[in-house]
Design a protein around this motif. Structure first.
Motif, PDB file in Angstrom:
ATOM      1  N   ASN A 184     -43.808  40.769 -27.081  1.00  0.00           N
ATOM      2  CA  ASN A 184     -44.953  41.715 -27.467  1.00  0.00           C
ATOM      3  C   ASN A 184     -45.556  42.677 -28.345  1.00  0.00           C
ATOM      4  N   GLU A 185     -44.411  42.495 -29.369  1.00  0.00           N
ATOM      5  CA  GLU A 185     -44.507  43.638 -30.124  1.00  0.00           C
ATOM      6  C   GLU A 185     -46.003  42.501 -31.614  1.00  0.00           C
ATOM      7  N   ALA A 186     -44.870  41.887 -31.366  1.00  0.00           N
ATOM      8  CA  ALA A 186     -44.838  40.330 -32.481  1.00  0.00           C
ATOM      9  C   ALA A 186     -47.100  39.673 -32.227  1.00  0.00           C
ATOM     10  N   GLN A 187     -47.048  39.681 -30.829  1.00  0.00           N
ATOM     11  CA  GLN A 187     -48.244  39.400 -30.442  1.00  0.00           C
ATOM     12  C   GLN A 187     -49.071  41.032 -30.603  1.00  0.00           C
ATOM     13  N   GLU A 188     -48.735  41.419 -30.340  1.00  0.00           N
ATOM     14  CA  GLU A 188     -49.902  42.434 -30.928  1.00  0.00           C
ATOM     15  C   GLU A 188     -50.343  43.096 -32.133  1.00  0.00           C
ATOM     16  N   ARG A 189     -49.193  42.649 -32.595  1.00  0.00           N
ATOM     17  CA  ARG A 189     -49.574  42.702 -34.493  1.00  0.00           C
ATOM     18  C   ARG A 189     -50.161  40.988 -34.843  1.00  0.00           C
ATOM     19  N   ILE A 190     -50.172  39.974 -34.099  1.00  0.00           N
ATOM     20  CA  ILE A 190     -50.820  39.119 -34.784  1.00  0.00           C
ATOM     21  C   ILE A 190     -52.159  39.236 -33.888  1.00  0.00           C
ATOM     22  N   ILE A 249     -55.383  43.563 -27.241  1.00  0.00           N
ATOM     23  CA  ILE A 249     -55.030  44.728 -28.322  1.00  0.00           C
ATOM     24  C   ILE A 249     -56.468  44.046 -29.349  1.00  0.00           C
ATOM     25  N   GLY A 250     -56.155  42.977 -29.600  1.00  0.00           N
ATOM     26  CA  GLY A 250     -57.252  42.291 -30.704  1.00  0.00           C
ATOM     27  C   GLY A 250     -57.946  41.445 -29.908  1.00  0.00           C
ATOM     28  N   LYS A 251     -58.245  41.263 -28.517  1.00  0.00           N
ATOM     29  CA  LYS A 251     -59.961  41.118 -27.921  1.00  0.00           C
ATOM     30  C   LYS A 251     -60.502  41.647 -27.866  1.00  0.00           C
ATOM     31  N   LYS A 252     -59.899  43.209 -27.868  1.00  0.00           N
ATOM     32  CA  LYS A 252     -60.913  44.718 -27.680  1.00  0.00           C
ATOM     33  C   LYS A 252     -61.214  44.685 -28.855  1.00  0.00           C
ATOM     34  N   ILE A 253     -60.766  45.336 -30.388  1.00  0.00           N
ATOM     35  CA  ILE A 253     -61.298  45.339 -31.322  1.00  0.00           C
ATOM     36  C   ILE A 253     -61.802  44.270 -31.534  1.00  0.00           C
ATOM     37  N   LEU A 254     -61.814  43.172 -31.278  1.00  0.00           N
ATOM     38  CA  LEU A 254     -63.032  42.473 -31.864  1.00  0.00           C
ATOM     39  C   LEU A 254     -64.786  42.179 -31.090  1.00  0.00           C
ATOM     40  N   GLU A 255     -64.514  42.458 -30.120  1.00  0.00           N
ATOM     41  CA  GLU A 255     -65.950  43.112 -28.455  1.00  0.00           C
ATOM     42  C   GLU A 255     -65.728  44.614 -29.203  1.00  0.00           C
ATOM     43  N   GLU A 256     -65.226  45.560 -29.612  1.00  0.00           N
ATOM     44  CA  GLU A 256     -65.907  46.557 -30.068  1.00  0.00           C
ATOM     45  C   GLU A 256     -66.492  46.338 -31.513  1.00  0.00           C
ATOM     46  N   ALA A 257     -66.518  45.059 -32.611  1.00  0.00           N
ATOM     47  CA  ALA A 257     -67.328  44.762 -33.171  1.00  0.00           C
ATOM     48  C   ALA A 257     -68.478  44.357 -33.091  1.00  0.00           C
ATOM     49  N   GLY A 258     -68.605  43.813 -31.467  1.00  0.00           N
ATOM     50  CA  GLY A 258     -69.778  43.366 -31.519  1.00  0.00           C
ATOM     51  C   GLY A 258     -69.159  41.398 -31.592  1.00  0.00           C
TER      52      GLY A 258
END
Length: 315
Positions: A295-301, A12-21
């Motif tokens: 899993n939940e903590a790693q998603e939040r992180i 999820i974090g990787k996707k957010i960063l990639e969508e931000a360019g």
């Protein structure tokens, strides 16, 4: 801009960063190769494995931000990095509940001897069942007992909330003034304020049936030889903060004498090579530094870390 997630990052974090360019590389680079390869990136994220010390910072002037996926930043020379104009961010809130739940996994494990039963039942359960049943027959309940929480930040407070929900009393020690009550939320809507009491460290040692530590390691253990003498006989200890907060050699003596009934350890002095005497002791419940590993903590992180890096790098 390129970001090296050297100890990984949740998808999820990787996707957010990639969508931000941003370009995100999750290929791990060994510590000894980082000085040569890190200048190909604009930022690095780490967990607890990768160390970002002064020498690495000096070798990589291209780095604009260091992100720590988790709470403690003792693997980063934070002040030195900031003195060089490098932003350093972490995610202190994301893993608090996961660590608190692991504390109670160790506590429940300890009061009912599960860690030892799970070692012996596979090899003795069909030949020595009655003796094992007798050996583990003196369990105790957590309800009505006093939990002492050393360090009342986010994780300490989450730990205290679980204790209160189980019917325990909570005393806590912190360097700063803290709350007189915590708010528990049940079924998503019902909220109840339950008192907690701030005390001195020595008062906590004397009053607590169980102690959970949530402080960084500074220059000496929080519980060493002198402090063990102050504890209640038969106390249970849990350390899910940092190795060194409890003096391990003194802990072994206290366990052998019965001063400490059991210990739950998620962190160790010599990670990743803990003492053999610690790993094999029959009254220690063990986990390999997995407090935030849900899993939940790693998603939040991942989400929090991505947001912080976007905010920092796009200024």
């Amino acid at each position: 801009m390129r970001i090296l997630a050297n100890d990984g990052i949740d998808p999820i974090g990787k996707k957010i960063l990639e969508e931000a360019g941003f370009e995100v590389d999750t290929q791990h680079i060994p510590q000894e190769e980082l000085a040569d390869k890190l200048n190909a990136y604009d930022a690095i994220t780490v967990r607890s494995a990768t160390k970002v010390r002064q020498a690495l910072i000096d070798a990589c002037p291209n780095i604009k931000a260091i992100g720590r996926g988790g709470v403690g930043m003792d693997n980063i020379d934070v002040e030195y990095a900031r003195s060089k104009g490098i932003a350093v961010v972490n995610t202190p809130a994301a893993s608090s509940h996961s660590v608190a739940e692991l504390v109670f996994a160790h506590l429940l494990n300890g009061v009912r001897f599960l860690f030892d039963a799970n070692r012996k039942m596979p090899v003795e359960g069909n030949t020595n069942f009655g003796a094992l049943k007798k050996a583990y027959a003196a369990g105790v309940e957590l309800q009505g007992k006093t939990l002492g929480v050393v360090g009342f930040g986010r994780i300490g407070r989450e730990t205290a909330k679980i204790a209160l929900g189980l019917g325990m009393d909570v005393v806590y020690y912190d360097l700063f003034a803290g709350p007189a009550a915590l708010t528990l939320t049940f079924s998503g809507a019902v909220q109840v304020d339950i008192p907690v009491k701030q005390v001195t460290l020595n008062e906590l040692f004397a009053a607590s049936d169980f102690i959970s530590l949530h402080v960084p390691f500074l220059d000496k253990p929080v519980i060493g030889k002198d402090e063990f003498a102050l504890l209640k006989d038969g106390v249970g200890l849990v350390n899910a903060s940092r190795g060194g907060v409890i003096d391990e050699l003194e802990l072994l003596k206290a366990l052998d004498s019965g001063k400490v009934a059991f210990a739950g350890l998620d962190v160790f002095d010599a990670e990743p090579n803990p003492r053999a005497e610690i790993l094999t002791h029959p009254r220690i419940s063990l986990t390999p530094h997995i407090g935030a590993a849900t899993n939940e903590a790693q998603e939040r992180i991942g989400e929090e870390l991505a947001g912080l890096l976007i905010e920092t790098l796009k200024k």
